[in-house]
Design an enzyme around this catalytic site. Structure first.
Site, PDB file in Angstrom:
ATOM      1  N   GLU A 151       0.812  -1.151   0.150  1.00  0.00           N
ATOM      2  CA  GLU A 151      -0.102   0.031  -0.072  1.00  0.00           C
ATOM      3  C   GLU A 151       0.886   1.159  -0.041  1.00  0.00           C
ATOM      4  OE1 GLU A 151      -2.897  -0.199   3.154  1.00  0.00           O
ATOM      5  OE2 GLU A 151      -4.171  -1.288   1.894  1.00  0.00           O
ATOM      6  N   GLU A 308      -6.862  -7.782  -0.524  1.00  0.00           N
ATOM      7  CA  GLU A 308      -7.020  -7.823   0.921  1.00  0.00           C
ATOM      8  C   GLU A 308      -8.770  -7.192   1.192  1.00  0.00           C
ATOM      9  OE1 GLU A 308      -4.745  -4.974   3.353  1.00  0.00           O
ATOM     10  OE2 GLU A 308      -2.820  -5.640   2.654  1.00  0.00           O
TER      11      GLU A 308
HETATM   12  C1  GAL Z   1      -4.252  -2.614   5.250  1.00  0.00           C
HETATM   13  C2  GAL Z   1      -2.882  -3.019   5.153  1.00  0.00           C
HETATM   14  C3  GAL Z   1      -2.807  -4.336   6.136  1.00  0.00           C
HETATM   15  C4  GAL Z   1      -3.747  -4.311   7.317  1.00  0.00           C
HETATM   16  C5  GAL Z   1      -5.248  -3.973   6.848  1.00  0.00           C
HETATM   17  C6  GAL Z   1      -6.036  -3.885   8.156  1.00  0.00           C
HETATM   18  O1  GAL Z   1      -4.425  -1.162   4.805  1.00  0.00           O
HETATM   19  O2  GAL Z   1      -2.380  -3.353   3.987  1.00  0.00           O
HETATM   20  O3  GAL Z   1      -1.435  -4.845   6.406  1.00  0.00           O
HETATM   21  O4  GAL Z   1      -3.267  -3.239   8.026  1.00  0.00           O
HETATM   22  O5  GAL Z   1      -4.970  -2.622   6.204  1.00  0.00           O
HETATM   23  O6  GAL Z   1      -7.470  -3.810   7.532  1.00  0.00           O
END
Ligand code: GAL
Length: 684
Positions: A151, A308
């Site tokens: 990110e 994710e």
């Molecule tokens: C994202 C990040 C992850 C984790 C996740 C939690 O932004 O890439 O590592 O922190 O959020 O929702």
């Protein structure tokens, strides 16, 4: 099959942080992953300190064992370059790695993403780590994908330290061909006595007594996106050199402002996204759809990867709602419905320590007894049943113009109204289209418009004459263009176009804006449609404009306030098409104005007459097989008409009509003869 990685079918899995666990736990992890159908795990995202405990010591043993374990269980690995969390030893040896805010505050070690994008020490260390990983694992049979960093732009998208300032000056010298006179002209430094005698006098837009120079701010945004991209490309160059043939991605953050994802996506082998729709937001699925359409568009229509999502609650909102039963499954299927070829999560096993210990996971704290685990098993099984959709594509029926530079410029300070923000302008348009069952692609101003009958530009604050010419050519050739308010204002230097708005769009739109007329907060101006089936009264909020028509016809007038009687919505016939203009922000009512443009463009829902809350999309495979997704986001059960096809989730034939429960879904493989209206079959 157009597979994203070497893994066949749809991808399922998530971030796995084994470095947070004793190795005994790993055996259970892979056993449970196999049970759940996990076929791809992202490993090592925040493992830098574990991989390189000191400047000159490396510890790959654990990762060797982990990758071997994955491979033995048929689980492929998305291997992270681990560069998003510089270790303490690096930061202490090179304190300049730490970023500074606009106020000069140095952001300390103790969280993550604590690096200055222009720091040579950070870059050298990141490249070194990437090379070490690439050299060690390039031929590993478990390796399916490289995951660069994590990110970019999250937490820290800009740094105002002395090194960043020097890098900014270097970037400016290139942009302005070494001419500070040109920079002075473009930045309008005659205002407030801001002239520079040389590049060495220029600093980043640090906190100042009053408003900063807007062109300086705009260039700063461009520079910050480029600076992070340069970092990404430095890691990518190592991977390309050492590990050619293995696809490379970095995870995007949906519609994120700080990075020009059009530029970034040119350097991705596959586009991947992190999406965290809020279960507390009744419109969350619409916002998610918007982000997913963007990801598909960034990849030129190719399948993308949901890198994710949360299986249930996140831990970073003030109040973190879990996903009610069925929501996780429905929202996962929604990503597939909009072109994803995989559903991954943050994270595999719920953490017991650290900042994210309250974040949900595929394997919750309660273990296999948890409700969440049953959901993980169910989704894994369902994705296996849907495997044949991998590689199929869907296409937008209309285009939405999106330009990061225009977004950045629109949201600079000291404008007629601070309420004109790109996401708020875009969302009602997108929602109206979503509600009508129209799928859209996003397109950059330089993109190919000819494949679409309709182009929507909710806002084009910054527009160059070349873009205006392309839009005019599109309309002349028979296209329909709908343009939103506060458009055609400035050029790429954020200078007002001669003659005022809409600048180079003036001949195409057939009007000129005499003066913007923002609407005070908490009030609305009535807009009356001249002809319309149904109610003719709409409400404009935040923004209206005093328009003078120069060939355009008025389709709606203001019916209250100081502009009463003046045109609010117009249409200008231009060649074989029409250019529509909305001089006001119609919020939730915008669909009433988009309807006639959709009709003129012949854009109709792929499946007309669906109950409210049911989302429908259709993916088409290269062999012509259609996959129809029907997702019920509503709270009522609904009856759907017959579909000539089979539900891949249940095996049921749908030819007699069927019922969709609240949060229910169907993924139908359509019978060969079935045709749904599409505008773009030749692109399949
Ligand atoms: C994202 C990040 C992850 C984790 C996740 C939690 O932004 O890439 O590592 O922190 O959020 O929702």
């Amino acid at each position: 099959m157009d597979s994203l990685t070497r893994v066949p079918g749809l991808l399922y899995g998530g971030d796995w942080n084994p470095e947070q666990w004793p190795e005994e736990v790993w055996a259970e992890d892979v056993k449970l992953m196999t049970e759940a159908g996990v076929n791809l795990v992202t490993v090592g995202v925040f493992a830098w300190a574990r991989l390189q405990p000191d400047a000159d010591s490396w510890d790959f043993g654990w990762l060797d064992r982990l990758l071997a374990l994955c491979h033995a269980h048929g689980i492929a690995v998305d291997l992270a370059t681990a560069t998003a969390s510089p270790p303490a030893w690096l930061v202490r040896a090179h304190p300049q790695v730490l970023p500074r805010t606009a106020d000069g505050v140095r952001l300390e070690f103790g969280s993550r993403q604590h690096y200055c994008p222009s720091s040579p020490a950070y870059r050298a260390a990141a490249v070194r780590l990437t090379r070490a990983l690439a050299e060690r694992y390039r031929d590993h049979p478990a390796l399916a994908l490289w995951h660069v960093h994590n990110e970019y732009g999250d937490h820290v998208a800009e740094c105002f330290c002395a090194r960043s300032a020097a890098d900014f000056r270097r970037w400016l010298r290139e942009r302005y061909d070494g001419s500070v006179a040109e920079l002075n002209r473009c930045w309008g430094t005659a205002c407030w006595s801001q002239q520079y005698r040389g590049f060495e006098e220029i600093e980043p837009p640090r906190t100042a007594p009053g408003p900063a120079n807007p062109t300086q701010l705009l260039d700063w945004r461009r520079f910050c996106s480029d600076a992070l991209l340069a970092l990404y490309r430095a890691e990518r160059a190592v991977l390309d050199g050492v590990s050619p043939g293995v696809p490379v991605t970095t995870n995007f953050m949906s519609m994120a402002k700080s990075l020009d994802y059009w530029e970034w996506s040119r350097h991705q082998d596959l586009v991947s996204d992190d999406a965290y729709p809020d279960p507390a937001d009744p419109h969350a699925h619409v916002h998610a759809a918007l982000g997913y359409d963007l990801m598909r568009s960034l990849g030129g229509g190719r399948p993308w990867l949901l890198m994710e999502q949360a299986p249930s609650a996140v831990s970073w909102r003030p109040v973190n709602l879990p996903k009610r039963p069925g929501l996780y499954r429905l929202w996962s299927l929604q990503a597939l419905a909009r072109g994803a070829d995989g559903v991954l999560h943050f994270q595999w096993r719920a953490a017991v320590a650290g900042a994210e210990k309250f974040h949900s996971a595929m394997l919750p704290h309660r273990g296999t007894a948890a409700r969440g685990w049953r959901q993980t098993l169910r989704l894994g099984a369902e994705l296996r049943r849907l495997g044949e959709i991998a590689g199929s594509r869907l296409h937008g029926q209309a285009a939405v113009l999106l330009d990061w530079e225009s977004w950045w410029a629109l949201e600079l300070d000291d404008h007629p109204s601070a309420r004109m923000r790109w996401p708020e302008l875009l969302r009602p348009w997108y929602s109206a289209l979503h509600e009508r069952g129209i799928t859209v692609d996003f397109v950059p101003p330089t993109g190919d418009l000819d494949r679409y009958p309709l182009v929507l530009a909710p806002n084009l604050y910054l527009v160059e004459p070349a873009t205006a010419d392309r839009l005019a050519a599109f309309v002349r050739a028979g296209g329909q263009l709908v343009c939103g308010p506060f458009s055609g204002i400035v050029d790429r230097h954020d200078h007002i176009h001669p003659g005022g708005p809409p600048g180079p769009l003036r001949p195409l739109l057939g009007l000129v804006v005499d003066e913007p007329w923002p609407i005070p907060d908490g009030t609305a101006t009535v807009v009356r449609l001249r002809e319309a089936p149904g109610p003719q009264e709409l409400r404009a909020v935040s923004w209206s404009e005093w328009l003078e028509l120069e060939g355009a016809e008025a389709l709606a007038h203001y019916d209250s306030g100081e502009l009463a009687g003046r045109p609010a919505v117009t249409r200008h016939r231009h060649g074989a098409g029409s250019a529509w203009y909305l001089g006001c922000h119609l919020g939730a009512d915008v669909g009433r104005v988009l309807d006639p443009a959709l009709a003129a463009a012949g854009v109709v829902p792929q499946l007309p007459g669906l109950p409210a809350g049911v989302e429908a999309t259709c993916r088409l495979a290269a062999d012509g097989t259609g996959y129809l997704f029907l997702l019920n986001h509503g709270s009522a059960e609904c009856r759907l008409p017959p579909v000539a096809g089979t539900d891949l989730l249940t095996g049921a034939e749908l030819g007699a009509g069927f019922t969709l429960a609240p949060l229910g879904a169907v993924v139908a493989r359509l019978s060969p003869a079935t045709t749904l209206p599409t505008t773009d079959e030749e692109h399949v």
